[in-house]
Enzyme design. Structure first.
Site, PDB file in Angstrom:
ATOM      1  N   ASP A 100       0.872  -1.004  -0.208  1.00  0.00           N
ATOM      2  CA  ASP A 100       0.014   0.093   0.023  1.00  0.00           C
ATOM      3  C   ASP A 100       0.861   1.183   0.023  1.00  0.00           C
ATOM      4  OD1 ASP A 100      -2.072   1.822   0.478  1.00  0.00           O
ATOM      5  OD2 ASP A 100      -3.168   0.251   1.659  1.00  0.00           O
ATOM      6  N   ASP A 202      -2.907   4.702  -2.615  1.00  0.00           N
ATOM      7  CA  ASP A 202      -3.810   5.441  -1.707  1.00  0.00           C
ATOM      8  C   ASP A 202      -4.247   6.702  -2.030  1.00  0.00           C
ATOM      9  OD1 ASP A 202      -5.226   5.013   1.224  1.00  0.00           O
ATOM     10  OD2 ASP A 202      -4.322   7.118   1.326  1.00  0.00           O
ATOM     11  N   GLU A 254      -6.208   3.619  -5.863  1.00  0.00           N
ATOM     12  CA  GLU A 254      -7.403   4.094  -5.198  1.00  0.00           C
ATOM     13  C   GLU A 254      -8.027   5.491  -5.605  1.00  0.00           C
ATOM     14  OE1 GLU A 254      -9.228   4.365  -0.952  1.00  0.00           O
ATOM     15  OE2 GLU A 254      -7.591   5.419  -1.371  1.00  0.00           O
ATOM     16  N   HIS A 319     -11.377  -2.250   4.275  1.00  0.00           N
ATOM     17  CA  HIS A 319     -11.056  -1.807   5.685  1.00  0.00           C
ATOM     18  C   HIS A 319     -11.649  -0.235   6.154  1.00  0.00           C
ATOM     19  CE1 HIS A 319      -8.185   0.109   3.321  1.00  0.00           C
ATOM     20  NE2 HIS A 319      -7.830   1.144   4.225  1.00  0.00           N
ATOM     21  N   ASP A 320     -12.420   0.157   5.064  1.00  0.00           N
ATOM     22  CA  ASP A 320     -13.018   1.218   5.302  1.00  0.00           C
ATOM     23  C   ASP A 320     -14.615   1.313   5.185  1.00  0.00           C
ATOM     24  OD1 ASP A 320     -10.897   2.824   5.297  1.00  0.00           O
ATOM     25  OD2 ASP A 320     -10.677   3.158   3.163  1.00  0.00           O
TER      26      ASP A 320
END
Ligand code: NOJ
Length: 546
Positions: A100, A202, A254, A319-320
């Site tokens: 990430d 990200d 993302e 995870h969001d």
């Protein structure tokens, strides 16, 4: 173009949120040693890539998405040797490593920022985005951060504000500064050399802030209007040209997708940006506006926009987001059926499936009893804002429970022992008490489990290229809770029908005429007669038609 073979299209990516995956040293926090212990589990599931949420040094204001040193592993997670052992163990099992990269912002404890905030004329002064106060001494503009509150923070030493699209401890890096960009590119080169196979990048839509008036305040919340500006694409192209392309790594950006054109801009092979897009605010899974009807519409639109040239990551969970079976399925009366149906839906769509840890067990949301029990900064800010706006504590807690990112962050449920086998210590976040019934050990013993169903689905994608490269045709009308489509490649056609409701629904279509062979069913069907099928609650059927 669509049939062009690319390894990233053949992946099934498994996302590990290291803090919650497996604790290897008993301190209550998941870590790399724990991840190594579970490599055989991942191999057995059949996935062929792991995306690990950030494992770099971080003060954990936003659980690793605030990086203080991009070249070090977070102490709680272990050492660089542990990371290398995980990498080697994964590679030995044919699992690619996707790191990430958080490059829109750093932690405020990163030494660049610590220097930058000291004065206007130090070597790092221009690495972040600094502005003078407005004429009345207030914030330079009214932009709001994604986590709520102003996107500006005042630093008396400089007499200026800095910009932060997320928490104030996550200052945005200044990509307009060439020297800062080169320093960022060095970070990527370092990890390339460490043997990484790809990156999930990200919040990358925000590089060009448009502070010279190109961004406006009218859309959604402040930051959304700053997304996808021309400079952002220019910087991504430069980064890919200089750091990713030479080593032929895969990338999943993302990104903010305000229109289907945005998806194409980020993923068209001709533009040299990303291999695929994973939307930050996914057009298919907006919590408030979600419905099977909207889902159908956006699936068709996004497919049309990218079918010749472009690619999507397909996911419901990360995870969001809250847990998918609780949000889009039914985690009480149709738990197993709906968890399997959602899995089947994602794995039969065009695009690369992403499985978020625990999804393969049908892990569910949790309702923690008090706001103090939550860890997530976004949940806490949301709760505070609701109280400030006049909500009662009970209302604010109920709303926070529904949206909280901690729903997805409760520790993995490995077995029925204390703490679900996640840790021998005290877990950093409560384990969902339903671990006694929902856990990996029990599901691996049960041929009919959700875990076994994921295994079959992943196996089908590996064996049948029609699921990866096949053309897509939506068969269902926009109205209704059924979503049916076909995938076709080189004269072979498969149909996938998914019932997104607890009611029985009948479906027929001329495209289904012919001899049908059932490839996958969540109700144990082995054959199909006739051209009209009555689907049971949350039923999914995948079959070939000749
Ligand atoms: C997106 C990440 O998925 C999320 O967890 C994080 O809070 C923000 N970007 C900021 O890095």
């Amino acid at each position: 173009m669509r049939h062009q073979k690319d390894w990233f299209k053949e992946l099934v990516v498994y996302q590990i949120y290291p803090r919650s995956f497996k604790d290897g040293n008993g301190d209550g926090v998941g870590d790399l040693k724990g991840m190594i212990q579970k490599l055989d589990y991942l191999k057995e599931l059949g996935i062929n890539a792991v995306w690990m949420s950030p494992v770099y040094a971080s003060p954990n204001v936003d659980n690793g998405y605030d990086i203080s040193d991009y070249y070090q592993i977070m102490d709680e997670f272990g050492t660089m040797e542990d990371w290398e052992a995980f990498r080697d163990g994964a590679h030995e099992r044919g699992i690619a490593i996707i790191m990430d990269l958080v490059l829109n912002h750093s932690s405020d404890l990163h030494h660049w920022f610590q220097e930058s905030k000291k004065s206007k004329d130090n070597p790092y002064s221009d690495y972040y985005i600094w502005r003078d106060p407005s004429e009345d001494g207030k914030e330079p503009n009214e932009w709001q951060s994604v986590f709520g509150g102003s996107a500006w923070e005042y630093v008396p030493e400089r007499g200026q504000y800095y910009l932060h699209f997320f928490a104030k401890q996550q200052p945005d890096l200044n990509w307009d500064n060439e020297e800062a960009r080169e320093k960022i590119f060095d970070i990527i080169r370092f990890w390339n050399e460490k043997g990484v196979d790809g990156y999930r990048i990200d919040a990358i839509s925000y590089l060009d802030k448009g502070l010279d008036g190109r961004a406006n305040m009218e859309e959604l919340f402040g930051t959304a209007s700053c997304a996808n500006l021309e400079g952002t694409h220019r910087y991504i192209q430069e980064m890919v040209r200089k750091t990713i392309a030479p080593d032929h790594l895969m990338t999943v950006g993302e990104v903010i997708v305000n229109s289907t054109r945005d998806a194409w801009n980020y993923t068209s092979a001709s533009r040299g940006e990303f291999d695929m897009a994973i939307p930050f605010i996914p057009p298919i899974v907006e919590i408030e506006t979600w419905s099977p009807e909207n889902l159908k519409k956006t699936i068709t639109e996004t497919y049309e926009a990218t079918k010749e040239d472009g690619w999507w990551a397909r996911f419901f969970s990360n995870h969001d987001k809250p847990r998918q079976v609780s949000l889009y399925g039914n985690d009480s009366t149709c738990w197993k059926e709906s968890a399997k149906m959602l899995a089947s839906f994602l794995h039969t769509l065009p695009g690369t499936p992403f499985v978020y840890q625990g999804e393969e067990l049908g892990m569910t949301n949790i309702k923690l009893p008090s706001i103090e029990d939550y860890d997530d900064i976004d949940t806490k800010n949301y709760y505070r804002t609701m109280i400030e706006e006049g909500a009662s504590e009970e209302e604010a807690l109920r709303a926070s429970q529904n949206i909280s990112r901690d729903n997805a962050r409760t520790p993995m449920q490995w077995d029925a022992s204390a703490n679900g086998g996640f840790t021998e210590g005290t877990p950093w976040l409560s384990v969902n008490p339903n671990y006694v019934d929902i856990n990996a050990e029990q599901q691996m013993k049960d041929e009919d489990s959700i875990f076994r169903f994921y295994q079959k689905l992943i196996g089908l994608r590996k064996e049948h290229p029609v699921l990866v490269y096949g053309d897509f045709r939506m068969l269902t009308e926009e109205e209704g809770k059924l979503i049916a489509f076909t995938r076709s490649l080189d004269g072979e056609t498969w149909a996938a029908i998914h019932n997104f409701s607890a009611e029985e629904c009948r479906f027929g279509h001329e495209a289904l005429a012919g001899e049908k062979t059932v490839m996958l069913s969540n109700y144990g069907r082995t054959g199909l007669d006739g051209d009209s099928i009555c689907l049971k609650p949350y039923e999914t059927i995948v079959f070939s038609v000749k």
